[in-house]
Design a protein around this motif. Structure first.
Motif, PDB file in Angstrom:
ATOM      1  N   UNK A  16      -3.595   3.699   1.437  1.00  0.00           N
ATOM      2  CA  UNK A  16      -2.683   3.778   0.310  1.00  0.00           C
ATOM      3  C   UNK A  16      -1.234   3.719   0.756  1.00  0.00           C
ATOM      4  N   UNK A  17      -0.961   4.092   1.987  1.00  0.00           N
ATOM      5  CA  UNK A  17       0.431   4.174   2.379  1.00  0.00           C
ATOM      6  C   UNK A  17       0.878   3.085   3.320  1.00  0.00           C
ATOM      7  N   UNK A  67       1.455  -0.068   3.566  1.00  0.00           N
ATOM      8  CA  UNK A  67       2.527  -1.016   3.309  1.00  0.00           C
ATOM      9  C   UNK A  67       3.822  -0.349   2.914  1.00  0.00           C
ATOM     10  N   UNK A  68       3.707   0.907   2.556  1.00  0.00           N
ATOM     11  CA  UNK A  68       4.878   1.628   2.094  1.00  0.00           C
ATOM     12  C   UNK A  68       5.686   2.165   3.269  1.00  0.00           C
TER      13      UNK A  68
END
Lengths: 538, 538
Positions: B7-8, B10-11
């Motif tokens: 979930x993270x 690419x952030x």
């Protein structure tokens, strides 16, 4: 813009990057049957940053990207369900799941516009629940971008138009995205380039950079280059053994400068040679790994002159410690005498770049008349905005169901201006800026040449003004979710920022104790404020 | 951790979030045939932030995520090719495309550790080209995280253990990721919760939040609730019309407080009722939209007492303007008399939350003895670290090809400590911390109970120390790309930070003019520094 969205979408703000109270209020609105009430919010700041008298509006491109991709995902709803009351109606989550910005209308100052206290940077209208949810991400995207752009513009004002300003603050930024934002908007605010590769890749910011001390200290001088041969610049002559040519030049340079040929550090020279072999057309010497005068400078000169012999020109030297101004003067003097000695006139004008915790004060020193510094790298001071690390934008409800709304409060600083508004910039006949005017959206725009009664903020009496020109400030970017006009490119916004600043009088551009720029209210807006303050219920 | 990565990924930071000079140096190393030379870098800071004498190490979880997913993509190489020389050997790009961290070894202070100047937060070893490329993202991930954690720890020290501290700075953060980092690491540093929903979703930070002024001002009082009926807390009695019950209580409250029943703002009350209908078990009143005493407080009391009658307890009130301490005292006094008047003892202890630009000084005032404030929300001051917005970490080459490396330079502040090192914390028999010791990796660890000769930094003479306990500071997290032990959870790291701080003497924990904590060098490390300083070439 599509490609940019794809590559950045997940990196930028997302709907869950919000304060929990936006979600709890959403449930409150929904439970009260008000989720779809038409509402309008304004995003503005109350005071210009850095004790200055102007700011630059920025961040709109990030807001547009955020709005156009806004969509809560199943896993988001699952998390929200875990923090909201267990008996929350499932229909509320279905409502959230269906939300997008297709009912949102956005007016905003174009990026690079001059912005002043109380004038909306954004006007966001749409269904109450949704536009409430947008608050935190929009604040997060506009506030820091505008702060950095303004900071960069101030640094550009100090540096003057000639010096090249390079942003290199990524490592000092407050988080990865802080770095990307800083690089993007310091360019918008007037910097020439950034060290940040991602800002180049995703935003088209010109990137720059050569080598660091670690590259230099990684060489002892005992390494054997895999391939020491370098072609000449034209490629017409046979290849030359660069280290050998450098060695010959080192002897001549040391003899001329009165140094023993053993003094310049062999590892530093090996690093310079290695870099020159990789970048013969872009060789820069970082001079202060050991000793500038006894090592860095003679090593640089040896490599630069060897490259020169092959038809290449070095792109410069860099200093990262000590008295940067004084060293630049000394180095330029040496460049001049060495240029004369070896009849290489190009050496005189080799650019001198400096860096090392440069703030506004040091920048002013480096940019003073007669300074031989050409390129100034700034990190922490531009990126973290240490003078004021937050702009303090707010996002306030101004109307709901077509009725104006106002936060009254007992703290007058925290009162808001009610109602849907229009904003205009009034200019004198010589093109100078007179003031910004806020009025109700339904009022007719001010007319050039006609006298107007306005209320300057805080004044007890009205003033009159007769503008020679009137410019509307807020443009319509999104109407019911549809893009109304393409955003200018970053480079266009950068040029617009410089043009906007050029119209502002020097008195307002002063960085310390400037004359404040006036923002006035129309008579009708002022009446509305009065009426709502009297009782509070419209 | 897998889900978190997904979930993270690419952030968070990515390989291209780096300074261009890392890429140009990479080409330089590659051209010199040195891409795979074994190298080691250390990441450390030179001075504790905020003029204090300690810092907390943080950011390791982000570094691990970054390292384990490090991989340049085709589009990255395409961009790099566009900014590197046109004739760059295609094999260089193939080399980059194949890079991952499978040859990287990482030692680091566990998150939440006390960190002191010169002691490595990270030791990164692997192929020279690769570990050079990692510099900027690692600095970006560690520096701000450690700064925020330290800042939060200071605020916790001021607040004492009882007050609840809530971070609500997302809107003031320097970019979206700055916000996520700030929320994560202010929790690690000692805050209790964050307003940031994404930090809850991705990092497990407890989230908190209720309602803002816009919710309140969005109601005029003329709205008709879709469903005014509320079940009792036990669900056993029939539903009750909440607005009607509130109206009855308002009359009693106003009569008791000596207010006209028309005075409290009807829109504010409608908002409170709407919120209470959605959150009967979590009702909080925000008191200062109109007037705290004449509107917010009586409206809150009416709704709270109505809820109380149905078996619910409000979770508190919030103040966001004015003199927060004084208002809290007055409100508590009113709670007490109203509690007595209506025989509702629970009202006495309704938590009072405050917010509004709270800095260290204001926090000290709010946390003073006798203060009736229970919950303190802090935004800008914790998130942007205005006292010092950057920690200024550096990442320095300490060895290459097994040989120690040192940046000498003429600026003694910028010299580095050469060689691969180990670090230990020496403790006295009462468990108090004596000093941190840096020594060469090959030296035998210090032994408890044995006297050691060490060199305190800057000292001209050696000192002796006899530690009762010796703790190694750096743990092995990644060996040749393999995870060696799982990272502690964020909550575990938070507890570890508080435990670590509890061992530090009050003299070092003082926030102003503290006694500096000593970092010493072993005799052998000091000899190496001397030897390399003498000439610079090992």
């Amino acid at each position: 813009m599509a490609a940019e969205q794809d590559s950045e979408g997940l990196c930028a703000a997302r709907p869950m990057l919000t304060d929990l109270y936006q979600a709890t209020m959403a449930l409150g609105y929904w439970r009260a049957g008000r989720a779809r009430d038409p509402a309008e919010f304004e995003l503005f700041f109350r005071r210009c940053p850095f004790d200055g008298a102007f700011a630059l509006a920025a961040g709109l491109r990030d807001c547009m990207r955020f709005l156009r991709t806004f969509r809560l995902q199943d896993e988001d709803l699952k998390f929200l369900a875990s923090v909201l009351p267990a008996d929350t109606d499932p229909e509320f989550f279905q409502h959230l799941r269906a939300l997008d910005c297709s009912a949102v209308t956005l007016r905003a100052l174009p990026e690079g516009s001059l912005a002043f206290p109380g004038v909306p940077l954004l006007q966001v209208s749409g269904p109450l629940l949704l536009v409430q949810l947008l608050e935190t991400p929009l604040l997060c995207l506009v506030s820091y971008a505008s702060l950095v752009a303004t900071n960069a513009a101030r640094l550009r004002l100090i540096a003057g138009p000639e010096k090249r300003l390079m942003e290199l603050g990524l490592r000092r930024a407050q988080g990865p995205d802080g770095g990307l934002t800083a690089s993007t908007y310091s360019y918008l605010g007037g910097f020439d380039s950034s060290s940040n590769v991602l800002a180049g890749q995703l935003r088209g910011v010109p990137v720059a950079g050569t080598l660091a001390h670690s590259f230099i200290t990684s060489f002892s001088g005992n390494e054997i280059p895999t391939d020491p041969m370098l072609a000449t610049a034209t490629g017409e002559s046979p290849k030359v053994d660069l280290p050998t040519t450098v060695k010959l030049w080192l002897e001549r340079v040391c003899a001329y400068l009165g140094l023993a040929v053993q003094e310049p550090h062999p590892g530093e020279r090996a690093a310079f040679v290695a870099y020159a072999l990789a970048f013969p057309r872009a060789f820069q010497g970082l001079l202060d790994s050991y000793s500038v005068k006894r090592s860095g400078l003679p090593n640089f000169l040896a490599v630069a002159l060897a490259l020169g012999e092959l038809g290449y020109r070095p792109v410069g030297v860099r200093l990262d410690s000590g008295d940067l101004l004084q060293q630049a003067q000394e180095i330029r003097a040496i460049f001049r005498t060495v240029a004369a000695q070896f009849q290489v006139p190009w050496l005189e004008s080799v650019p001198i770049a400096v860096s090392n915790n440069i703030d506004e004060e040091e920048l002013a020193r480096l940019a003073q008349k007669g300074s031989e510094v050409n390129i100034i790298g700034i990190g922490t001071s531009v990126v973290t905005c240490p003078q004021q690390p937050s702009l303090g934008c707010v996002y306030k409800l101004v109307s709901v169901g077509g009725q104006p709304r106002m936060k009254l409060t007992e703290d007058p600083d925290k009162q808001t201006l009610p109602g849907s508004k229009a904003a205009f910039r009034l200019l004198a006949s010589d093109g100078s800026l007179l003031l910004d005017l806020l009025q109700l959206a339904e009022e007719a725009p001010p007319q050039a040449g006609q006298e107007l009664r306005v209320w300057l903020q805080g004044a007890q009496e009205p003033s009159t003004v007769r503008p020679a020109q009137v410019e509307p400030l807020l443009r319509l970017w999104l109407q019911q979710g549809q893009l109304c006009e393409p955003l200018p490119s970053l480079t266009e916004s950068r040029a617009f920022a410089q043009w906007s600043l050029s119209r502002l009088s020097p008195a307002h551009k002063q960085l310390k104790s400037p004359v404040l720029y006036q923002v006035a209210l129309s008579e009708k807006l002022r009446d509305l404020v009065h009426r709502l303050s009297g009782r509070g219920t419209p």
